[in-house]
Design an enzyme around this catalytic site. Structure first.
Site, PDB file in Angstrom:
ATOM      1  N   HIS A 113      38.871  25.087  54.957  1.00  0.00           N
ATOM      2  CA  HIS A 113      38.614  26.630  54.695  1.00  0.00           C
ATOM      3  C   HIS A 113      37.369  27.113  55.472  1.00  0.00           C
ATOM      4  CE1 HIS A 113      40.873  27.108  50.755  1.00  0.00           C
ATOM      5  NE2 HIS A 113      40.684  25.525  50.750  1.00  0.00           N
ATOM      6  N   LYS A 149      30.019  40.050  48.090  1.00  0.00           N
ATOM      7  CA  LYS A 149      30.589  38.721  48.553  1.00  0.00           C
ATOM      8  C   LYS A 149      29.321  37.985  48.617  1.00  0.00           C
ATOM      9  CE  LYS A 149      32.426  40.547  52.207  1.00  0.00           C
ATOM     10  NZ  LYS A 149      33.786  40.034  52.837  1.00  0.00           N
ATOM     11  N   ARG A 150      29.382  36.564  49.108  1.00  0.00           N
ATOM     12  CA  ARG A 150      28.195  35.799  49.124  1.00  0.00           C
ATOM     13  C   ARG A 150      27.218  36.270  50.105  1.00  0.00           C
ATOM     14  NH1 ARG A 150      27.348  30.909  45.927  1.00  0.00           N
ATOM     15  NH2 ARG A 150      25.741  30.577  47.533  1.00  0.00           N
ATOM     16  N   LYS A 209      28.468  36.995  57.331  1.00  0.00           N
ATOM     17  CA  LYS A 209      29.310  38.201  56.620  1.00  0.00           C
ATOM     18  C   LYS A 209      28.555  39.443  57.016  1.00  0.00           C
ATOM     19  CE  LYS A 209      30.946  35.167  53.066  1.00  0.00           C
ATOM     20  NZ  LYS A 209      32.352  35.033  52.928  1.00  0.00           N
ATOM     21  N   THR A 220      39.285  36.737  50.896  1.00  0.00           N
ATOM     22  CA  THR A 220      40.239  37.251  49.803  1.00  0.00           C
ATOM     23  C   THR A 220      39.706  38.566  49.098  1.00  0.00           C
ATOM     24  OG1 THR A 220      38.963  35.572  48.318  1.00  0.00           O
ATOM     25  CG2 THR A 220      41.128  34.889  49.247  1.00  0.00           C
ATOM     26  N   LYS A 245      41.843  41.941  47.616  1.00  0.00           N
ATOM     27  CA  LYS A 245      41.485  42.288  46.179  1.00  0.00           C
ATOM     28  C   LYS A 245      41.037  44.029  46.338  1.00  0.00           C
ATOM     29  CE  LYS A 245      39.790  38.108  44.943  1.00  0.00           C
ATOM     30  NZ  LYS A 245      38.655  37.270  44.644  1.00  0.00           N
TER      31      LYS A 245
HETATM   32  O1  CBF Z   1      40.055  30.001  51.560  1.00  0.00           O
HETATM   33  C1  CBF Z   1      39.202  30.594  50.503  1.00  0.00           C
HETATM   34  C2  CBF Z   1      37.971  30.987  51.238  1.00  0.00           C
HETATM   35  O2  CBF Z   1      37.068  29.981  51.328  1.00  0.00           O
HETATM   36  C3  CBF Z   1      35.690  30.139  51.847  1.00  0.00           C
HETATM   37  O3  CBF Z   1      35.051  31.062  50.861  1.00  0.00           O
HETATM   38  C4  CBF Z   1      35.069  28.895  51.833  1.00  0.00           C
HETATM   39  O4  CBF Z   1      34.159  28.497  50.917  1.00  0.00           O
HETATM   40  N1  CBF Z   1      35.213  28.017  52.858  1.00  0.00           N
HETATM   41  C5  CBF Z   1      35.829  30.891  53.171  1.00  0.00           C
HETATM   42  O5  CBF Z   1      34.434  31.037  53.598  1.00  0.00           O
HETATM   43  C6  CBF Z   1      36.611  32.099  53.043  1.00  0.00           C
HETATM   44  O6  CBF Z   1      36.817  32.782  54.231  1.00  0.00           O
HETATM   45  C7  CBF Z   1      37.984  31.826  52.483  1.00  0.00           C
HETATM   46  O7  CBF Z   1      38.864  32.903  52.097  1.00  0.00           O
END
Ligand code: CBF
Length: 839
Positions: free
Chosen positions: A374, A565-566, A571, A673, A677
């Protein structure tokens, strides 16, 4: 205390109408019944929370038939089961979601209102289980929803953190973290199953011996053991009988553990050790922080993975004669590397506890696990110092060495005479201090490896996991993320969902591609007008909420520009701030400037130890203070930071957005994601070619997306030629003015030092290349402002965004996993006759 097995058809369940009936009258009676008998309260003494609990139990009663039928069916049928191992599940509130899935929203609302109670007030009582940090945990929750809706036999395994993600307060513009006490008033959605507790070993040493057949074996003698108690939550599919289980483990001291000290009279010592044990499931680690060396984190990972694997083995042996076919009946998905220790633990369970030989054990193991990566951020790739690892999991270290030994032999044959390949691929990092590389363990021990968006998978193949891709190309595939339309449209945006249903029916809720039928309506002027009217109403709701919470008035006719978002430098929330200050300067220089009124809305948490992210929050709030109160601005721009962003809050904010900020540096966001949304709720995106933005843009059409910024290739190329951010500062008047204004202390009551770390970082290093993307971003934002003035055209673009987002349903993602990786099929659940008369 083993469960009593009763022949299913004779199962002596007595059906109580109050627990199952669906008439308004029965629901009302059931509510009072639960209030009295479960909460132990009368309406005279009940708090709002008591009523919420009674309501939740009344709903839960009505889904039990499906949950029990699902479990009974899985128990007696040889179905292949997906086991989703995840350290995080960011579920969000259950109540409305379950009511919608059961198709009981209207009767319940009516029953509550007829009881003289305020439905929304009770709904708002629910504490959401914040058992995740952000995208990864929320994805796991969407996937659980889709698995159930698609009737796939599945079980989610994770940790029942007593304290989830911290609550955020903003004091003087700074983030303050407050403990999340989500369990303090009880959790009506879970049921403890102590009869299925599992014992987990830690520390100690290993010893070898010969068994009765003179076979060499190893036994692990732990220093201490911990009990894992499962807590089960039903995850009901939408309008189906399937209710899968989310099983979360709580750590408790095992009796043998504290007896020793107790017996020698060390009562306090025993209690202290007991408390230490129980800290394993106490708190969720906030991500982004350097977790290397945090022993508790490794303890958590091993704890839940060991409990889960032992549980799967228990379930498997209830239905099968041996573990020989374990890999044919289970596919275990590793949600990132957090559960990757499972590879070594399954080997241990097969070798040491079930007496398999190495080759058979390895064949079962490597055909059971699949791994999803991820992240591309190097600092987020987990590795554990060898000494910590070996001390906590001595047997696993031996097993990992043995896996690595065989694996490196394979590499040697593949690349004769290439020593560098051995070092790059090895599960043990020996370049300096020694580490266990969890991603390497996951790659070696899995039959499938996937990224979460097309670009991300390509970057894994060409960069982060390049050597593994060269070695095992057949293991790699892409599985673009998705989100559940049940929570993220039907539940959170009922107005828009209703409008869509009026036009095209409701099949899209389960087949999101059906939204395509909306395309035709994008050409209908009357519908466009109506569509924009609905958006306005939803924005008004958010405006009311902001007024009530923050005492700030925002204009629902202004463009709602949202970044939630975080908070993380990659970001680039601070790029958004640079644009706001640019607009501010423009208006100050020309007070009559005709700008499109905008409300910039931010929300998100920073990891408690992440200094720059916390300073970015302070910057946003400081800029907001000045801009919102400057009479020259005259309300044309408003900046809002909404504290404590979480799932519940997301449900309010996605539907109200006009523009969605997806502005990460290309090559940094694995997928995202939130971007999905927003677009599904009719917001247009301003974004870079990063993560899933690339595919969203392809789907909705380039003309309905505001693109800016460097591509990944350009980012790499500029970096390779030594990036000098100062050149951008020197050659762009507006950029220079913005950074100079921040540097002088204009937003910090004259203190030039407060934001110096941000400005200096941008001028002298700028690892996320904000300055390189600044001009292109500001120009794209100008285009957004212009486009918004043509409301009719904007409405058309908004409708087309929604119509073309079918691909981004988590149902599509799960079908892809089922077909390509898990090879699992739906299995419809019949409710046995003796339960038929119930809800
Ligand atoms: O795949 C789900 C999401 O995972 C993260 O939040 C993560 O914690 N590694 C990524 O940063 C996102 O880009 C991703 O959509």
């Amino acid at each position: 205390n083993p469960p009593i097995t009763v022949p299913l058809d004779e199962c002596p369940i007595i059906i109580e109408d109050d627990r199952t009936g669906l008439s308004i009258e029965t629901i009302r009676r059931a509510l009072l019944d639960n209030l009295y008998y479960v909460q132990g309260k009368t309406p005279q003494t009940a708090t709002k929370n008591d009523f919420y609990m009674a309501l939740a139990y009344t709903v839960r009663d009505r889904l039990l038939k499906r949950w029990l039928s699902t479990q009974l069916t899985y128990r007696k049928t040889p179905v292949k089961t997906v086991s989703y191992l995840s350290a995080e599940f960011l579920l969000g509130p259950h109540l409305i979601n379950n009511l919608i899935s059961l198709n009981l929203y209207d009767p319940f609302k009516k029953a509550i209102e007829e009881s003289g109670l305020n439905f929304q007030e009770l709904v708002d009582q629910e504490e959401e289980p914040g058992l995740g940090n952000g995208g990864l945990g929320r994805l796991a929750a969407c996937y659980m929803d889709s698995l159930a809706t698609l009737e796939i036999p599945a079980i989610g395994y994770g940790i029942r953190y007593e304290f989830g993600i911290f609550d955020q307060e903003i004091k003087d513009g700074w983030q303050v973290e407050i403990t999340d006490k989500w369990l303090q008033y009880g959790n009506p959605w879970e049921i403890a199953r102590p009869e299925f507790a599992q014992l987990v070993k830690f520390g100690g040493y290993t010893e070898s011996y010969y068994d009765q057949d003179h076979i060499y074996r190893v036994r692990w003698v732990p220093r201490y053991t911990v009990n894992g108690i499962p807590y089960d939550t039903p995850i009901l599919g939408y309008r189906v009988n399937t209710a899968n289980t989310l099983r979360l483990w709580k750590a408790e001291a095992s009796e043998s553990f504290n007896f020793e000290r107790f017996n020698v009279g060390d009562y306090y010592g025993a209690v202290r050790d007991k408390v230490a044990c129980e800290t394993i499931s106490k708190v969720l680690y906030p991500n982004d922080e350097q977790i290397q060396g945090k022993e508790l984190r490794l303890e958590q990972q091993f704890f839940f993975v060991s409990c889960s694997l032992q549980d799967m083995i228990r379930i498997h042996l209830n239905k099968n004669a041996s573990l020989d076919n374990f890999h044919e009946m289970w596919s275990i998905q590793l949600n990132d590397t957090h559960p990757a220790i499972g590879v070594a633990e399954l080997m241990r369970l097969l070798l040491d506890e079930n007496n398999y030989d190495w080759d058979t054990a390895w064949n079962i193991t490597k055909n059971t696990f699949a791994y999803t990566n991820h992240t591309l951020l190097p600092e987020a790739l987990e590795k554990w110092p060898l000494n910590i690892f070996g001390r906590m999991l001595p047997r696993h270290l031996e097993i990992i060495y043995a896996i690595n030994h065989r694996f490196l032999d394979e590499v040697r044959i593949h690349y004769p005479n290439d020593v560098s390949k051995l070092a790059c691929l090895s599960i043990i990092d020996e370049t300096g201090e020694k580490y266990v590389r969890m991603a390497h363990l996951a790659c070696v021990g899995s039959f499938a490896i996937n990224g979460v968006a097309a670009l991300h998978t390509e970057l894994l193949k060409s960069d982060v996991l390049r050597d593994f891709y060269e070695l095992y190309p057949e293991k790699f595939s892409n599985k673009t993320n998705g989100v559940t339309p049940r929570r993220w449209m039907v539940l959170s945006n009922p107005r828009m969902s209703f409008t869509i249903c009026e036009k095209i029916g409701d099949s899209w809720i389960k087949n999101l591609d059906d939204l395509r039928q909306l395309e035709g309506y994008a050409e209908d002027g009357g519908f466009r007008n109506y569509w924009q009217q609905i958006k306005k109403e939803v924005k008004q709701d958010l405006a009311n909420y902001i007024q009530a919470k923050l005492d700030i008035k925002v204009d629902p006719h202004s463009l709602f520009d949202v970044q939630v978002k975080r908070i993380h430098e990659y970001k680039r929330q601070h790029l958004n701030v640079l644009n706001i200050v640019t607009l501010y300067n423009r208006i100050k220089n020309n007070p009559n400037l005709d700008v499109t009124p905008r409300t910039f809305i931010f929300g998100g948490k920073a990891a408690p130890g992440y200094f720059m992210a916390k300073l970015i929050i302070k910057l946003i709030n400081s800029v907001a203070d000045v801009v919102n109160n400057d009479p020259v601005i005259c309300d044309r721009i408003k900046v809002i930071f909404l504290p404590d962003y979480n799932v519940t809050f997301g449900q309010r904010v996605y539907p109200a957005a006009d523009i969605s900020e997806q502005i990460s540096t290309a090559g940094k966001e694995a997928s995202g994601t939130g971007n999905m949304k927003f677009s599904l709720n009719g917001a247009l995106t301003i974004g870079t070619l990063d993560g899933a933005n690339v595919e969203i843009r392809e789907s909705v059409g380039a003309e309905n997306f505001f693109l800016f910024g460097l591509t990944t290739e350009e980012v790499y190329a500029i970096r390779a030629n030594r990036y000098t951010p100062r050149d951008y500062y020197n050659s762009d008047e507006e950029l220079k003015a913005v950074l100079d204004l921040i540097s002088t202390g204009f937003f910090s009551h004259g203190d030039p030092n407060l934001f110096r770390p941000i400005v200096d970082n941008l001028l002298y290093s700028d690892p996320y290349m904000l300055l390189a993307d600044y001009r292109s971003y500001v120009d794209a934002q100008d285009a957004v402002g212009c486009a918004y003035r043509d409301q009719d055209h904007w409405g058309r673009m908004s409708i087309l965004n929604v119509a073309r987002m079918g691909k981004f349903s988590s149902d599509r993602s799960i079908k892809d996993y089922c077909n390509d990786i898990w090879k699992t099929k739906p299995f419809a659940i019949d409710v046995p006759e003796y339960m038929q008369s119930q809800a």
